[in-house]
Design a protein around this motif. Structure first.
Motif, PDB file in Angstrom:
ATOM      1  N   VAL A   2       0.844  -1.196   0.000  1.00 20.30           N
ATOM      2  CA  VAL A   2       0.000   0.000   0.000  1.00 20.30           C
ATOM      3  C   VAL A   2       0.883   1.251   0.000  1.00 20.30           C
ATOM      4  O   VAL A   2       1.836   1.339   0.774  1.00 20.30           O
ATOM      5  CB  VAL A   2      -0.934  -0.009   1.231  1.00 20.30           C
ATOM      6  N   TYR A   3       0.530   2.206  -0.868  1.00 20.49           N
ATOM      7  CA  TYR A   3       1.274   3.458  -1.007  1.00 20.49           C
ATOM      8  C   TYR A   3       0.312   4.638  -0.971  1.00 20.49           C
ATOM      9  O   TYR A   3      -0.843   4.512  -1.371  1.00 20.49           O
ATOM     10  CB  TYR A   3       2.035   3.483  -2.336  1.00 20.49           C
ATOM     11  N   CYS A  29       4.275  -6.855  -1.998  1.00 24.90           N
ATOM     12  CA  CYS A  29       4.141  -6.293  -0.655  1.00 24.90           C
ATOM     13  C   CYS A  29       5.471  -6.535   0.059  1.00 24.90           C
ATOM     14  O   CYS A  29       5.900  -7.681   0.210  1.00 24.90           O
ATOM     15  CB  CYS A  29       2.990  -6.971   0.082  1.00 24.90           C
ATOM     16  N   LEU A  30       6.131  -5.468   0.452  1.00 26.36           N
ATOM     17  CA  LEU A  30       7.454  -5.570   1.070  1.00 26.36           C
ATOM     18  C   LEU A  30       7.358  -5.981   2.539  1.00 26.36           C
ATOM     19  O   LEU A  30       6.324  -5.759   3.180  1.00 26.36           O
ATOM     20  CB  LEU A  30       8.172  -4.230   0.944  1.00 26.36           C
ATOM     21  N   SER A  35      -0.632  -4.729   4.055  1.00 30.22           N
ATOM     22  CA  SER A  35      -1.183  -5.432   2.891  1.00 30.22           C
ATOM     23  C   SER A  35      -2.552  -4.863   2.523  1.00 30.22           C
ATOM     24  O   SER A  35      -3.182  -4.157   3.311  1.00 30.22           O
ATOM     25  CB  SER A  35      -1.311  -6.921   3.192  1.00 30.22           C
ATOM     26  N   CYS A  36      -3.027  -5.222   1.349  1.00 35.32           N
ATOM     27  CA  CYS A  36      -4.355  -4.770   0.924  1.00 35.32           C
ATOM     28  C   CYS A  36      -5.435  -5.336   1.845  1.00 35.32           C
ATOM     29  O   CYS A  36      -6.434  -4.680   2.111  1.00 35.32           O
ATOM     30  CB  CYS A  36      -4.617  -5.142  -0.528  1.00 35.32           C
ATOM     31  N   ASP A  53       3.438   8.688  -2.697  1.00 36.53           N
ATOM     32  CA  ASP A  53       4.214   7.533  -3.165  1.00 36.53           C
ATOM     33  C   ASP A  53       5.049   6.848  -2.077  1.00 36.53           C
ATOM     34  O   ASP A  53       5.805   5.939  -2.369  1.00 36.53           O
ATOM     35  CB  ASP A  53       5.106   7.890  -4.359  1.00 36.53           C
ATOM     36  N   GLN A  54       4.896   7.270  -0.822  1.00 40.58           N
ATOM     37  CA  GLN A  54       5.586   6.600   0.288  1.00 40.58           C
ATOM     38  C   GLN A  54       4.785   5.368   0.694  1.00 40.58           C
ATOM     39  O   GLN A  54       3.557   5.378   0.700  1.00 40.58           O
ATOM     40  CB  GLN A  54       5.709   7.546   1.483  1.00 40.58           C
ATOM     41  N   LYS A  55       5.491   4.287   1.033  1.00 39.14           N
ATOM     42  CA  LYS A  55       4.789   3.067   1.461  1.00 39.14           C
ATOM     43  C   LYS A  55       4.199   3.252   2.850  1.00 39.14           C
ATOM     44  O   LYS A  55       4.740   3.981   3.683  1.00 39.14           O
ATOM     45  CB  LYS A  55       5.720   1.860   1.429  1.00 39.14           C
ATOM     46  N   LEU A  56       3.079   2.604   3.084  1.00 40.94           N
ATOM     47  CA  LEU A  56       2.462   2.577   4.403  1.00 40.94           C
ATOM     48  C   LEU A  56       2.888   1.278   5.064  1.00 40.94           C
ATOM     49  O   LEU A  56       2.737   0.197   4.480  1.00 40.94           O
ATOM     50  CB  LEU A  56       0.935   2.644   4.304  1.00 40.94           C
TER      51      LEU A  56
END
Length: 70
Positions: A2-3, A29-30, A35-36, A53-56
């Protein structure tokens, strides 16, 4: 994973009604990333501001007590 689709302030509540105005999904997913499945449940609040554009991830999100109090 998620971003953020746009800059989001600390304390912002991610909720299912407007979720896809705020975030987008990407593969893979890192490790440590939300996750979604987790984000679709809603009730997540940002602990810190997030840039576009930063990951959550688990470090910058928490569960909102507001969701459970209403």
């Amino acid at each position: 994973g998620v971003y953020a689709k746009r800059d989001l302030p600390a304390g912002y509540l991610l909720n299912p009604e407007n979720l896809f105005q705020d975030i987008y999904l990407a593969i893979p997913c890192l490790p440590g990333q939300i996750s979604c499945r987790e984000i679709s449940q809603g009730g997540m609040i940002l602990k810190e501001s997030i840039k576009k554009d930063q990951k959550l991830d688990k470090n910058n999100l928490g569960v909102s007590r507001k969701v459970f109090l209403n």
